[in-house]
Each structure stands twice: as structure tokens, then as C-alpha cells.
Scaffold this active site. Sequence first.
Site, PDB file in Angstrom:
ATOM      1  N   GLU A  96      -5.854  -7.677  -1.185  1.00  0.00           N
ATOM      2  CA  GLU A  96      -6.517  -7.291   0.224  1.00  0.00           C
ATOM      3  C   GLU A  96      -7.976  -7.169   0.022  1.00  0.00           C
ATOM      4  OE1 GLU A  96      -2.997  -5.192   2.830  1.00  0.00           O
ATOM      5  OE2 GLU A  96      -4.962  -4.821   3.247  1.00  0.00           O
ATOM      6  N   GLU A 130       0.945  -1.069  -0.060  1.00  0.00           N
ATOM      7  CA  GLU A 130       0.244   0.010   0.131  1.00  0.00           C
ATOM      8  C   GLU A 130       1.035   1.142  -0.101  1.00  0.00           C
ATOM      9  OE1 GLU A 130      -4.082  -1.097   2.095  1.00  0.00           O
ATOM     10  OE2 GLU A 130      -2.569  -0.454   3.412  1.00  0.00           O
TER      11      GLU A 130
END
Length: 476
Positions: A377, A183
Site C-alpha cells: 500500500e 495492517e
Amino acid sequence: MKNFLWGGATSSAQYEGGFDGRKGMDTQDCRPYLPRTNNATTATRLLTRQVIDEAKNIQSTYYYPFRKGTDGFGHVEEDLELIKELGLDIYRFSISWARLFPKGDELVPDPVGVAYYDRIFNFLTQHHIKIFLSVTHYAVPLYLVETYGGWKSKRMIDFYMRYITFIFKRWGHAVDYWLPFNEINTGFFSPFNGTGLIREDAQTPYRYQDVFQSLHNQFVANARAIKQAREMGIRGQFGAMIACFCYYPMSAKPQENLKMVQEEQINQWFCADVLMNGKYPYYMTPFFKKHDVALEFSDEERELLQNYSCDFMSFSYYSSSVISIDEAPKTAGNLVVTTKNPYLVASEWGWQIDPVGLRTTLNKAYDRYQKPVLICENGLGAKDELTADGKVHDEYRIDYFKSHFDEIMKAKHEDNVDVFGYIAWGIIDIVSAGSCEMDKRYGVVYVDADNYGNGTYKRYKKDSFAWYKQFIQSQK
């Protein structure tokens, strides 16, 4: 379904524990658990010098949940057997930099840490489970932050390369998909998590100069890692990963739509644009000028970025976000706060459930980069209840899976998006990265632990375990 990977994921900081004196302290080890309040999430992810100093105090009265995780360090064989039983095609996990190199700048890794990861790699390869490896998942050795300034220093690139080169040499033969940085766009809106930047006090905001220099250094490290892997003949593909939010404007107001585009560019796409396209996007020039950002950016680095871009695009997606130019009710999201969407229901933590937003995001990501896309995710954080007979009836999580899987299949088969896999987050219960608590669970395996580290840490299969296992089998 052939040529599609169904998987699960954990991260070292949230899962492993094993903070036993050999593993060095990292940035996630400094985040205390604070009982849920309006500002608990913010207070545990935007850390100050005072909070760091308190974390190093051995007599601190705070509980630091990432030091215990869900004791994956002590339950690794059991957990790997559960992953095998589930029938996962792919397992995503991360390595703890501070477990291999406690300070981060050592020349030789700690043998206990190496042996721990040997067990994981050996098991997964033996049972033909593909490996998606996150080289860093937020956690950076605290020594590197305090001694060198963390990612705002170019010295970090060399330390990172020493770390990843060891991983290439030791386990490079086993990894199918590489993720140098988890991320990566969180370095903008959550700088402590993303880049290890520390504020001097709660009133002092982060300097954009430090934030974007830190991100730039990560971009360079990402490119250097790909270059090094290619030169070493390392197998596997390299991916970029961002946190995605699927932005909507609150209304058809032109100003609101323009704001949405600009917010989406900076918060969501910027980092991926660099890593996937090999260059800084046009819209960052006026942004940097407005915020007095002047990057240390050499011609050699420019060439590295251009020549070593990523092979595939991946992202996390939990909920969508709304952009408004007017005052409106707010709600929580993945490390962010957003305007509440009146057309959606939300989880117990205020995260708005929007499976169509996942399909939309898949379309946007594939349209933008024209490279294969992986959902690495996704999942539902909920407060599960363990019954007296050791059961967890989480039909709400099964419903979440069903609705999101339906939209993935529509994106793949109706929209022709080249999406090649789905990885369920926190496949075994882990400490929440957003709120530092155990109550917010994602797994299909329950871990008996509470917000203060009390419990047996025994594992129990939830109803969603059997459902996901059967679903994966049905796709073969």
C-alpha cells in the site's frame, strides 16, 4: 524490470458497496461520514455503542459511505477491464466476510457473494494477473462482534477458519499471495478498525487486556490459516502486513531517541515480530506487566506461532512520523496523529510526503526479518478535479509516484534489499478509510461520486493512468 511486480489495490469495504440486504452489516458499514473537522477521523474510527446502535437504525439521518463504496459491485467488469488495460502484474483486493457469510457464523456461504468473487478470480486468472488476496481488511460481520465480542473471543478463531477454509477450497488454486489480516498493528492504535472492539462511551478508553487478547487471537488465526493451507496443499505464499510510519526523533536528545525506539516497537514492529519470528518479542514482557495484560496463551498456540510463521513481509507506507518529548505542532497520518516534521511538505490532509522514508522502511523491514519484502500500500490522497471534458490532470500524483519509485529502486539496487513489488493503493477511487470521504482520492481512475454518495459513479481515466501504464510497460 524483471522479477518485480507492479500493481494496484482496493478493499472490499471501501470499494464494493452492494449493501442490498443479502450482504450482512459489518463494522465498516457502521462508520458514518462526518464533515471534516479536527476530530472527524477519530470520531469515525473509535466507535461507541451509541454510534453502532444509530447505524442499525434504518431511519438514521447519517450517510454511511462504506455501504455504497464506489459501487465496485455494479462496475466490476468495467473495473477489471481497466486493470487489464493498465497492464498490472498484480492486483490486491479483499473479500467481504459479511458478503459470503452475512452473520459470520453460518455453515454455508451466500451464493450471490460467491458468484461475485467467482467473476473476479476467473477474470484475473484468465488474463494472467497475479492475485494478492486480503482475507480480512478491517471489516468484520457486526453479528460476530455483538454476539461473541469480536476478536477478544477465541470463538472468532473458529469462525475465521470456517471462512478462510471455504476460500481455500473455492479459490485457493488462483491466489499467489495471501494476507490473512490487513495492517494487523492497527488493532493496537485503532482497535475498532483492527479488531472490531467497541467502546461503551466516548470517555471510556479501550482496555489493553481486550486489545492484546484480540491481537493474540488474530495471531493464532493467522498461524492456523497457514497450517490449514499447507495441509490442503494450497499454493501461494503467506505474508504479514503492518502499517509503517518510519519514525524519526525530533532531536538528538537521548530520552527522545529512547522514546522513539519504544514507540516504534509497540506501534509498528510488535505484530510483525510475532508473525514473522513465531514468538513474542522480549520487549512485550515489561509492557504487559506495566499495563496488567495477562493473555490466554496455551502451549498449543505457542507451538502454532513458532511452526507457522509468514513467508514474506509487507507493509503500507504513506508518510513518516516524528517523536518528541516536548510540546510541538501536530499533524495527521495513517490513522494516527504525529508531530510535524519541519523538513517535509504535506498533502492537503496533513500527511507528510517522505519518499526517502520509504527507502528507510524497506531497509529496516528487510534487516529485521531477512525475508522478501512487498510494498502493498502506497499512494497520494488528494482532491482531484474532473474537468468539463472528463479529464483529471493529477501531475502531483505522478510526481509522488516518481519520487517514491526512485527510492524503491535505490533500496533494491544500491542497498540490496530483497523488495519484489509495489502496489498502488486505491488504484480505482475508493472511500477513504481514514476520514470516510470521497474527496480524498488515491486512484488513477476517477469515480464520479461525492462525500454523500451523489454522482453518476462513472469511471474516468486520470493523467496518472496513462503515466502508470507507460511506466509499467517500460519495466518489462
